[in-house]
Design an enzyme around this catalytic site. Sequence first.
Site, PDB file in Angstrom:
ATOM      1  N   GLN A  71       0.885  -0.825  -0.056  1.00 55.30           N
ATOM      2  CA  GLN A  71       0.357  -0.386  -0.225  1.00 55.30           C
ATOM      3  C   GLN A  71       1.184   1.422  -0.145  1.00 55.30           C
ATOM      4  OE1 GLN A  71      -0.106   1.289   3.639  1.00 55.30           O
ATOM      5  NE2 GLN A  71      -2.134   2.444   3.007  1.00 55.30           N
ATOM      6  N   CYS A 175      20.278  15.461  20.206  1.00 51.19           N
ATOM      7  CA  CYS A 175      19.624  16.047  20.847  1.00 51.19           C
ATOM      8  C   CYS A 175      17.895  16.071  20.729  1.00 51.19           C
ATOM      9  CB  CYS A 175      20.617  17.344  20.525  1.00 51.19           C
ATOM     10  SG  CYS A 175      22.321  17.241  20.240  1.00 51.19           S
ATOM     11  N   CYS A 189       3.724   1.919  13.493  1.00 51.68           N
ATOM     12  CA  CYS A 189       2.802   1.857  12.499  1.00 51.68           C
ATOM     13  C   CYS A 189       1.573   0.828  12.091  1.00 51.68           C
ATOM     14  CB  CYS A 189       3.881   1.402  11.117  1.00 51.68           C
ATOM     15  SG  CYS A 189       2.555   1.587   9.305  1.00 51.68           S
TER      16      CYS A 189
END
Length: 256
Positions: A71, A175, A189
């Site tokens: 997809q 950082c 996801c």
Amino acid sequence: MSLSPARLDRFARHIVLPEIGGAGQVALSRRHVVVMGLGGIGSPALQYLAASGIGRFTLVDDDTVDVSNLQRQTIFTQRDTGHGKATSARRWLANFDDTLSVEISDARVTKDNAGGIVAGADLVLDGTDNFATRLAVSDACVAASVPLLSAAVGRFQGQVGAFAGHLADQPCYRCFVGDAFDAEDCDTCAEDGMLGAMAGWTGSFAAMQAVRVLLEGVSAFGRPQWGRLHLLDGMAPGMRTLNIAKDPACKGCAST
Ligand SMILES: [Zn+2]
């Protein structure tokens, strides 16, 4: 070194741009990019990076192609399902442009092997899907003085940042995100979902920023924009840009 007539034809639309030009195209042909993760970011990014004539790639992914990847992971086809992503990506690259040099790694990236993978590269493009890997890659890039483009995408949001934490006045990826995620697997996801074209936008934008980094000092497009994080919003749609500050106590890039 000059480009062959066939290569001049292939990259004519780059060469005619004053901001890239013949010198920029020759420079790209000599660059080595490590693509960490060949998923939603890495697939579209690799298509534009390869199309731009970058001469050498290291393609890194320990996963296999699943039908649910198709997809958004645009270099893979139904025939690749069940096969390794790194091997499938190498096959795609060989079909696309057989003059490009490619190495692959299908080992899981950890803090122990990341240094060996990034050593000597001109740029690492990290599109991996969890913080432990991303932080290991960032630390390895700082240690090896290799610039890092870090890109991520989820749902309708993307982000792309350029980091040169090995430079005294520039931040690294650590950082930006801090140390909290070192041990945590944050692959969300599968639960959260992602618009396929959002991965395409983020990945192709990362490829564009990669070309900026690779042309630094060569041509006018070469402005890396270290420490700038671009946020891509697919819902609005629109973009915002943040400046990341160097953390003087960062355990990835602080000098003391
Ligand atoms: Zn840092």
